[in-house]
Scaffold this motif. Structure first.
Motif, PDB file in Angstrom:
ATOM      1  N   ALA A   1       0.853  -1.190   0.000  1.00  0.00           N
ATOM      2  CA  ALA A   1       0.000   0.000   0.000  1.00  0.00           C
ATOM      3  C   ALA A   1       0.889   1.241   0.000  1.00  0.00           C
ATOM      4  CB  ALA A   1      -0.904  -0.017   1.233  1.00  0.00           C
TER       5      ALA A   1
ATOM      6  N   THR B  40      -2.978  -0.251   4.709  1.00  0.00           N
ATOM      7  CA  THR B  40      -3.805   0.094   3.551  1.00  0.00           C
ATOM      8  C   THR B  40      -3.612   1.564   3.224  1.00  0.00           C
ATOM      9  OG1 THR B  40      -6.030   0.148   2.604  1.00  0.00           O
ATOM     10  CG2 THR B  40      -5.867   0.647   4.941  1.00  0.00           C
TER      11      THR B  40
ATOM     12  N   TRP C  72      -6.962   1.233  -4.567  1.00  0.00           N
ATOM     13  CA  TRP C  72      -6.428   1.114  -3.206  1.00  0.00           C
ATOM     14  C   TRP C  72      -6.039  -0.323  -2.916  1.00  0.00           C
ATOM     15  CZ3 TRP C  72      -9.448  -2.023  -0.102  1.00  0.00           C
ATOM     16  CH2 TRP C  72     -10.759  -2.257  -0.561  1.00  0.00           C
ATOM     17  N   THR C  73      -5.246  -0.499  -1.873  1.00  0.00           N
ATOM     18  CA  THR C  73      -4.610  -1.786  -1.580  1.00  0.00           C
ATOM     19  C   THR C  73      -4.666  -2.085  -0.086  1.00  0.00           C
ATOM     20  OG1 THR C  73      -3.102  -1.630  -3.459  1.00  0.00           O
ATOM     21  CG2 THR C  73      -2.324  -2.915  -1.568  1.00  0.00           C
ATOM     22  N   VAL C  74      -4.793  -3.372   0.251  1.00  0.00           N
ATOM     23  CA  VAL C  74      -4.568  -3.834   1.627  1.00  0.00           C
ATOM     24  C   VAL C  74      -3.482  -4.901   1.552  1.00  0.00           C
ATOM     25  CG1 VAL C  74      -5.529  -4.962   3.680  1.00  0.00           C
ATOM     26  CG2 VAL C  74      -6.979  -3.450   2.296  1.00  0.00           C
TER      27      VAL C  74
END
Lengths: 383, 383
Positions: free
Chosen positions: A6, A186, A161-163
């Protein structure tokens, strides 16, 4: 990848000399913002290690700028001096990074009842800060290993977006074989309330249902940090699903690396009157040493499954219980079902279905078999 | 001695061919009176074997004239046919001895989920009845063995009356590793209410606190029969003490013969706020696989004791806990105490004291270590 997948995070993993064998033993994860929202879930063991007591307190503010994690010592059952050491560690991180100590979470894993070598740990913090990098996630994941044979990371990317995250341990949150430490990051732009809700919902159905040996650690910690760097605020449901996916992935990696295990056992309880009943029955089956030995011996011993169900308070009638092992209904209506010789148990994954015939709720608990290797590893390793 | 130490009892143990290896597998105990008072305590597992369901029903009348016990098959999870077989066994005993079936208790131990070979069992009843003798106690004790390496008997004689008994199993009443079957006899002249009260009081502090592996059988049965043949009616307290002494003796023999064990572990919880707290903490320590492995490795791992205490609801403060292992207070005030190198763990018996510093109640739970031999025995033995 790991905790630096992230945007808005740097990390490092270095050898500070806490472990006598010279392996990496100190990890640092830093949230570079713009947001510093965070949430945490900790062991429910009432004997909590100093870093757990510290981090629980810090998390009350719903914000974290950094997490420092060490392997090579749990700093549990170490009294006031142990807590001072945790505090000093957070102060050192704060000093080096120009933060307040109240923005720094601390996590430790290793032997219980030993003080940490602060003369090595504090200089290690400086070294870790110097090594911070946007590509440091893997090294951080490696530095938190204890008896882990592999380091564990997982990442999911959604719409902008990212986790991502890292885990160590060969067990679970509550209860847990050996300590489980997890840091998730995140770049989604969310406040600490949303993080807390998503994290609790995720751990409840993932790490909480990974029960390798029924033992709960003094140090288990799961943290979720949000940087907001993606400038995207996802729908809660979408975000919660992503967190759950990462937790599930890491939980599966923990089970597959459990100490001394030769089988990964999926205990699926179906047709329960309530989810609580399903979890209670699943846990009782997952903790039955006799059954775990039988699975190790590739013996589809459904009698031991029924014995385990019988010790619970769940709603069921003994003569309506059904049990399948690897797809074969070896127990029907509480008695002998299909031929047990049809059950193929040669593979590492074993799937037990316990049908309570009492409702429509379900839960899945993951565990491992009980092996001579587990005994050897845990009679030799002093923790 | 065994069940025929007290006057007014005959017993037999024979090989009926239920076990494929030809070992003794059928025991018969007969109360020749003048009284036939009796009491029983059974597994609290909700999945109960057919003989448990039958004997619980029979015991409601508070009288028993005979007990028939078989090894080589548990008759558990065998459905309506299993219950019919138990009924037929009791009927056969009644027919041969000239009794009513409602005076005959049945107990079984062995594999779960298999029907008993009634073509062998019923002729065996006739053979056992022919072999009945006032000296048959030892043979009866031998015939109920499964994985037991020795047969287990105990006797106490008081002023003109005797309590004796036999046990099989490598575990406990509730919970129990493998099935525990116990038959106690006395020639004291007491009614079933006194027997029931004394038996429940005794099992609560003996068999109920023997917890070899945390697993509870479908078949556990403890019976107490009184013949009145001594014509002595002891004071209740004196009688209760005698029953407790015999149960304690047999319970110790079960622990010393637990499957694959190399250590007998006495977990003594002291200074608890309540006896329930003490039992809960003792059981949690006794069931901790990591600790049981450590004890096997002769590692005085007090951190695992604290971890186990921390999972209970008992009243305590973590920083006031003390733990002694074999007389050395290795944990004081929740932290490091005396030098753990002082702990001598070479001998079979290991004594753990957990001081909760929360009251004045106490309880002792007995367990065993977790060994590779336990795993081997229970991954090979299908039950």
């Amino acid at each position: 990848m790991s905790v630096t997948a992230a945007k808005g995070f740097t990390a490092a993993g270095i050898a500070a000399g806490i472990k006598e064998n010279g392996n990496p033993d100190l990890a640092l994860v830093v949230n570079t913002g713009p947001r510093r929202a965070a949430a945490g879930v900790f062991t429910s063991n009432r004997v909590k290690a100093a870093p757990v007591l510290w981090s629980e307190q810090v998390l009350r503010g719903g914000a974290l700028s950094a997490v420092i994690l060490n392997s090579g010592g749990a700093n549990a059952c170490t009294g006031p001096k142990g807590f001072q050491d945790t505090h000093a560690t957070a102060e050192k991180v704060a000093e080096v990074l120009g933060l307040g100590a109240g923005e720094v979470a601390v996590a430790s894993t290793g032997l219980i009842g030993l003080l940490l070598p602060m003369d090595k740990l504090l200089p290690g913090v400086e070294k870790a800060a110097e090594a911070l990098s946007e590509h440091g996630g893997e090294k951080a994941a490696i530095a938190i290993k204890t008896t882990d044979t592999v380091h564990k990371t997982a990442v999911v990317t959604r719409n902008g977006w990212t986790v991502g995250g890292m885990a160590k341990g060969a067990g679970m949150l509550a209860p847990g074989l050996a300590t489980m430490l997890v840091v998730l990051t995140t770049d989604a732009d969310l406040d600490s309330e949303a993080l807390d809700k998503a994290l609790r919902a995720a751990t409840k159905v993932t790490f909480d249902r990974v029960d390798s040996d029924g033992c709960m650690s003094t140090n288990d910690t799961v943290l979720l940090l949000a940087s907001g760097a993606s400038e995207v605020t996802p729908e809660y449901a979408e975000f919660a699903e992503a967190v759950r996916t990462v937790c599930d992935d890491l939980g599966q990696q923990l089970i597959r690396d459990a100490e001394g295990a030769s089988k990964d056992i999926k205990v699926e309880v179906v047709n329960a009157a309530s989810e609580d009943d399903a979890v209670e029955v699943g846990r009782s089956i997952a903790r039955n040493n006799l059954l775990k030995c039988a699975i190790h011996g590739e013996d589809p011993n459904w009698g031991r499954v029924l014995s385990a169900i019988g010790t619970t308070r769940a709603a069921f009638e003994p003569d309506r219980l059904n049990v399948a092992i690897n797809g074969v209904w070896v127990c029907k209506d509480g008695g002998v079902g299909e031929d047990r010789d049809k059950v193929d148990m040669r593979y590492r994954e074993v799937h037990i279905v316990a049908d309570l015939a009492a409702g429509s709720e379900t839960a899945t608990i993951w565990t491992n078999d009980l092996t001579a290797d587990y005994v050897h590893e845990n009679s030799a390793y002093s923790s």
